[in-house]
Design an enzyme around this catalytic site. Structure first.
Site, short mmCIF file in Angstrom:
data_model
loop_
_atom_site.label_atom_id
_atom_site.label_comp_id
_atom_site.label_asym_id
_atom_site.label_seq_id
_atom_site.Cartn_x
_atom_site.Cartn_y
_atom_site.Cartn_z
N PRO A 81 0.83 -1.22 0.00
CA PRO A 81 0.00 0.00 0.00
C PRO A 81 0.86 1.26 0.00
O PRO A 81 1.76 1.40 0.82
CB PRO A 81 -0.79 -0.11 1.31
CG PRO A 81 -0.66 -1.53 1.74
CD PRO A 81 0.64 -2.02 1.19
N GLU A 82 0.60 2.13 -0.96
CA GLU A 82 1.31 3.41 -1.04
C GLU A 82 0.28 4.52 -0.81
O GLU A 82 -0.84 4.24 -0.38
CB GLU A 82 1.99 3.52 -2.41
CG GLU A 82 2.95 2.36 -2.66
CD GLU A 82 3.63 2.41 -4.01
OE1 GLU A 82 3.81 3.50 -4.57
OE2 GLU A 82 3.99 1.34 -4.53
N HIS B 231 -6.67 -13.63 8.23
CA HIS B 231 -5.41 -13.03 8.66
C HIS B 231 -5.65 -11.80 9.54
O HIS B 231 -4.83 -10.89 9.56
CB HIS B 231 -4.58 -12.64 7.45
CG HIS B 231 -4.09 -13.81 6.66
ND1 HIS B 231 -3.26 -14.78 7.22
CD2 HIS B 231 -4.32 -14.21 5.39
CE1 HIS B 231 -3.00 -15.70 6.31
NE2 HIS B 231 -3.64 -15.39 5.19
N ARG C 141 1.34 -10.91 6.02
CA ARG C 141 2.80 -10.98 6.20
C ARG C 141 3.30 -10.24 7.44
O ARG C 141 4.50 -10.27 7.73
CB ARG C 141 3.50 -10.49 4.94
CG ARG C 141 3.23 -11.46 3.77
CD ARG C 141 3.97 -11.07 2.52
NE ARG C 141 5.42 -11.10 2.69
CZ ARG C 141 6.27 -10.67 1.78
NH1 ARG C 141 5.83 -10.18 0.64
NH2 ARG C 141 7.57 -10.73 1.99
#
Ligand SMILES: [Zn+2]
Length: 268
Positions: free
Chosen positions: A2-3, A82, A100
């Protein structure tokens, strides 16, 4: 990863659910990664903002809850396998998912970013008036490669791997050029390209890549990936009118970098 556009999209979608609400409970099992979050419990949300890739939730009692989505972090309105953090509001529960686990949360006194080094050094927001050509020119006076300078966040905030590649393609600049070697017209082109790319990407709700890790909180993907000219297009024909090149992939600053060897040449 994500930017700026993905974080901004997330912020805009979450804000109506957060505004004025009191955080009832904030549950997780990783106090090293999600720091001092107990301080946010019982606090009321006054507003939301964003700096670069950081989402900032402004709380009463002069506190801020800061979220960095890392590589694969994101919010959902529904539980997800998650889920790492559950944020209970009176009328809505938000689930923070992060397969992650590179994302991080902090609760700090407003403006006290000593724990978050990058926030202290962050350059101007590309879509704000603070991002001036003069500042950008100054920040590019370094022998470092232009792509690395963009990723470092000090010349401009929020540009990560995708939007660096897209901005460099749009301005026809090779990602390995020493930043200081860019001519004035090139700096101007890149400056404009960053704004254009970021504006379009925010409008499109960000980019959802083939790994589908980024999604908007309602589960919808972003749509900017369909407008990508360089990123993730290795081997495909360059989309620039009249260019017969194909997108190549190299590694710059440890990151996979996509560019057109024909219209983004290094020897200038
Ligand atoms: Zn090309």
């Amino acid at each position: 990863m994500p930017e700026l556009p993905e974080v901004e999209t997330t912020r805009r979608i979450l804000e109506p659910y957060l505004l004025g609400q009191r955080i009832q409970q904030l549950l997780h099992q990783d106090p090293a990664r999600y720091r001092n979050t107990e301080r946010a419990e019982g606090r009321r949300v006054l507003g939301t903002s964003r700096r670069g890739k950081y989402l900032i939730i402004h709380l009463d009692e002069n506190l801020e809850l800061i979220v960095h989505l890392g590589m694969t972090g994101g919010f959902r309105f529904e539980p997800h396998r998650h889920t790492r953090v559950t944020l209970h509001l009176p009328h809505q529960t938000l689930y923070y998912t992060d397969p992650r686990r590179f994302g991080k949360w902090w609760v700090v006194e407003a403006g006290d970013y000593r724990e978050i080094d990058l926030l202290c050094r962050m350059g101007p927001e590309p879509l704000s008036d603070d991002f001036t050509l003069a500042h950008f020119q100054q920040a590019l006076r370094t022998p470092r490669k232009i792509k690395e300078v963009l990723l470092a966040q000090e010349a401009v905030a929020g540009v990560g791997n995708i939007y660096a590649d897209e901005s460099l393609w749009l301005s026809q600049i090779h990602p390995e050029r020493p930043a200081a070697s860019l001519s004035s017209p090139e700096v101007r082109r890149l400056y404009k390209a960053i704004r254009v790319v970021m504006e379009r990407a925010v409008e499109a709700g960000g980019s959802t890549l083939s790994d589908a890790s980024y999604r908007q909180p309602d589960g919808q993907p972003g749509y900017f990936q369909f407008q990508h000219n360089a990123y993730d297009r290795t081997g495909q024909p360059c989309k620039r009118k009249g260019c017969t090149g194909r997108i190549a992939k190299i590694v710059v600053g440890g990151r996979g970098t996509h560019f057109c060897p024909q219209c983004q040449q290094n020897s200038r």
